[in-house]
Design a protein around this motif. Structure first.
Motif, mmCIF file in Angstrom:
data_model
loop_
_atom_site.group_PDB
_atom_site.id
_atom_site.type_symbol
_atom_site.label_atom_id
_atom_site.label_comp_id
_atom_site.label_asym_id
_atom_site.label_seq_id
_atom_site.Cartn_x
_atom_site.Cartn_y
_atom_site.Cartn_z
ATOM 1 N N THR A 107 0.777 -1.103 0.161
ATOM 2 C CA THR A 107 0.067 -0.128 -0.067
ATOM 3 C C THR A 107 1.003 1.157 -0.292
ATOM 4 O OG1 THR A 107 0.036 0.317 2.362
ATOM 5 C CG2 THR A 107 -1.836 -1.389 1.355
ATOM 6 N N GLY A 108 0.145 2.299 -0.433
ATOM 7 C CA GLY A 108 0.938 3.687 -0.279
ATOM 8 C C GLY A 108 1.342 4.002 1.171
ATOM 9 N N ALA A 109 0.442 3.542 2.090
ATOM 10 C CA ALA A 109 0.784 3.891 3.593
ATOM 11 C C ALA A 109 2.078 2.972 3.820
ATOM 12 C CB ALA A 109 -0.143 3.498 4.449
ATOM 13 N N ASN A 112 5.159 4.739 2.532
ATOM 14 C CA ASN A 112 5.639 5.713 3.376
ATOM 15 C C ASN A 112 6.175 5.442 4.671
ATOM 16 O OD1 ASN A 112 5.249 8.049 1.243
ATOM 17 N ND2 ASN A 112 2.892 7.932 1.856
ATOM 18 N N TYR A 135 -1.379 14.216 2.997
ATOM 19 C CA TYR A 135 -1.831 12.847 2.891
ATOM 20 C C TYR A 135 -1.115 11.804 2.774
ATOM 21 C CZ TYR A 135 -5.482 9.227 3.255
ATOM 22 O OH TYR A 135 -6.360 8.016 3.282
ATOM 23 N N PHE A 136 -0.706 10.975 3.733
ATOM 24 C CA PHE A 136 0.489 9.910 3.157
ATOM 25 C C PHE A 136 -0.173 8.522 3.512
ATOM 26 C CE2 PHE A 136 2.867 13.525 4.831
ATOM 27 C CZ PHE A 136 3.539 14.005 3.383
ATOM 28 N N GLY A 137 -1.407 8.411 3.913
ATOM 29 C CA GLY A 137 -2.016 7.114 4.324
ATOM 30 C C GLY A 137 -2.555 7.050 5.455
ATOM 31 N N GLU A 203 4.101 15.908 -0.401
ATOM 32 C CA GLU A 203 3.564 15.659 -1.768
ATOM 33 C C GLU A 203 3.856 16.671 -2.780
ATOM 34 O OE1 GLU A 203 -1.160 14.588 -1.261
ATOM 35 O OE2 GLU A 203 -0.285 15.200 0.600
ATOM 36 N N ASP A 236 6.397 11.985 -2.069
ATOM 37 C CA ASP A 236 5.155 11.219 -2.174
ATOM 38 C C ASP A 236 4.533 11.311 -3.330
ATOM 39 O OD1 ASP A 236 2.796 10.033 -2.039
ATOM 40 O OD2 ASP A 236 2.482 10.190 -0.010
ATOM 41 N N ILE A 238 2.492 9.229 -4.859
ATOM 42 C CA ILE A 238 1.597 8.144 -4.912
ATOM 43 C C ILE A 238 0.209 8.470 -5.484
ATOM 44 C CG2 ILE A 238 -0.040 6.567 -3.480
ATOM 45 C CD1 ILE A 238 2.715 6.547 -1.256
ATOM 46 N N GLN A 239 -0.125 9.650 -5.258
ATOM 47 C CA GLN A 239 -1.272 9.972 -6.206
ATOM 48 C C GLN A 239 -1.122 10.852 -7.544
ATOM 49 O OE1 GLN A 239 -5.649 12.337 -5.771
ATOM 50 N NE2 GLN A 239 -4.910 11.257 -3.930
ATOM 51 N N LYS A 265 -1.039 3.485 -6.038
ATOM 52 C CA LYS A 265 -2.122 3.535 -6.819
ATOM 53 C C LYS A 265 -2.054 3.209 -8.059
ATOM 54 C CE LYS A 265 -4.098 7.418 -3.935
ATOM 55 N NZ LYS A 265 -5.164 7.074 -3.553
#
Ligand SMILES: Cc1ncc(COP(=O)(O)O)c(C=O)c1O
Length: 426
Positions: A107-109, A112, A135-137, A203, A236, A238-239, A265
């Motif tokens: 997972t992204g969390a 991180n 937001y990091f998870g 981010e 990050d 991720i998104q 993601k």
């Protein structure tokens, strides 16, 4: 009694999961379309948590999953496999060339958490700098760095880093990087009170925060700060990555290469894949067997990621995102920017936010727009520091005509809600 799917889930599900007002019971997806359990079709302008970069059920990903499921599904991290090698090669082929060591994550969390742990291995007592709205998870090991305190309140988790404002061109009011960088320098100074800094995690464009785009000097100045102090810069993606921003990585817009980059993601093409990608000097200090998880190198997941990365490359999805995103932004700005209640329409790549203003009224309007869209068969995302943003992050493969139609509907729904009696949407 014939219970609905929702009732059946609720009969056993513990509390804590997301529970939107009128959730769609998803049954099927294809490309940019979703279908509910009654056969109703929705155009997906959300990417379902901004995941569907290559579209839902891309045929190349589906083929890879089926083939790999026949050959080998479970493959523990103690066993190398061809697919794992292909995954590393594929990730390395799209990563900045300085970032040539990879650890998989699920997972992204998890990615991180692991990146923070790599930084803390170097500086065990070191502080972590994070930013408002980040937001990091949501796993317990990372949610302490989330900009929204309400994400950790019912879990009993404290803030786990030093928070600074995220400078932005939009709603936050911190429009320049100067104050942020000055505060950071002062915190890191001899009387700053926080001592050594292990990492700055950021981010490059905030996703959950509502497509919040920082001034162009922000990331370069964070890079310079980390170079001066020896803190690791963790970006990050991720998104923001996998082409979402119009480049493969959003940090490329700012010409910044981090020390560690986390991805997730879209990278898995719809399967649970994430990774930490970093500079060799920071990624090679752990002894064997310091990092594992039963399904860390699940070969079906990794095969899906390899296929998804090839799709991103073959279909040049970053360029497509840039082209379609610029058109979408222009159109939404033209039609919505000057309406009362619309504070800002902003975007980068195929990632656009309509911001109704940082207030409970803004959040109310955003929620009405999301419901109005759903009634018309369009799914968009929510976001923003106060839930005041309607966000679009559609599959980067979306047909141009579908996108146009979706945007037209969006414009008319926003107009109706802002300019007409609201009861029909309430
Ligand atoms: C920027 C960013 N980082 C990390 C995460 C967490 O990823 P995951 O939900 O896969 O743990 C998300 C998820 O939305 C995200 O947007």
């Amino acid at each position: 009694m014939n219970m609905s799917v929702l009732e059946r889930c609720r009969a056993f599900e513990a509390s804590g999961m997301r529970s939107p007002l009128n959730p769609i019971v998803l049954e099927r997806a294809q490309g940019a379309y979703l279908f509910d359990n009654e056969g109703r079709r929705y155009l997906d302008l959300s990417g379902l948590f901004a995941v569907a970069s290559v579209g839902h059920n891309h045929p190349a990903v589906v083929d890879a999953v089926i083939q790999q499921a026949r050959d080998l599904m479970h493959c523990p991290s103690a066993n190398p496999s061809r697919v794992r090698a292909e995954f590393y090669e594929a990730v390395a082929s799209i990563a900045p060339k300085e970032l040539n060591r990879i650890l998989p994550a699920i997972t992204g969390a998890m990615a991180n958490e692991t990146a923070i742990r790599i930084a803390k291995t170097r500086r065990p007592q070191g502080e972590v700098i994070t930013f408002s709205g980040s937001y990091f998870g949501r796993s317990p090991g990372i949610v302490g760095l989330a900009g929204k305190a309400n994400y950790r309140e019912s879990l009993g988790i404290q803030a786990a880093g030093q928070f600074l404002p995220y400078p932005a061109t939009g709603e936050t009011g911190f429009r320049s990087s100067n104050n942020v960088i000055e505060t950071l320098n002062s915190l890191a100074g001899p009387a700053g009170g926080i001592g050594e800094i292990a990492a700055v995690i950021v981010e490059p464009v905030q996703g959950n925060g509502g497509v919040v785009i920082p001034p162009s000097d922000f990331l370069p100045r964070l890079r310079a700060f980390c170079d001066q102090t020896g803190a690791l810069l963790i970006i990050d993606e991720i998104q923001s990555g996998c082409g979402r921003s119009g480049k493969m990585w959003a940090s490329q817009h700012f010409n910044v290469v981090p020390d560690l980059m986390t991805i997730g993601k879209g990278i898995g093409g719809g399967m649970a894949v994430a990774a930490i990608v970093g500079k060799s000097e920071y990624m090679t200090s752990w002894r064997p067997d310091s990092y594992s998880s039963t399904f860390l190198t699940n070969n079906v997941n990794l095969a899906a990621a390899v296929a998804a990365i090839r799709v991103m490359q073959n279909e040049d999805l970053a360029a497509r995102s840039e082209r379609l995103g610029a058109k979408a932004l222009k159109k939404l700005q033209q039609h919505l920017q000057n309406l009362p209640s619309v504070e800002e329409v902003r975007g980068i790549g195929l990632w656009v936010a309509i911001d109704f203003g940082l207030s409970s009224e803004g959040a109310r309007i955003a929620s009405l727009v999301l419901q109005g869209l759903q009634q018309k068969g369009i799914i968009a995302g929510g976001g923003g520091y106060a839930g005041q943003v309607v966000k679009i992050a559609p599959p980067l493969t979306i047909e141009e005509a579908d996108l146009e139609e979706g945007l037209d509907t969006m414009i008319s729904v926003v107009r109706d809600i802002i300019c007409a009696p609201q009861q029909e949407y309430a």
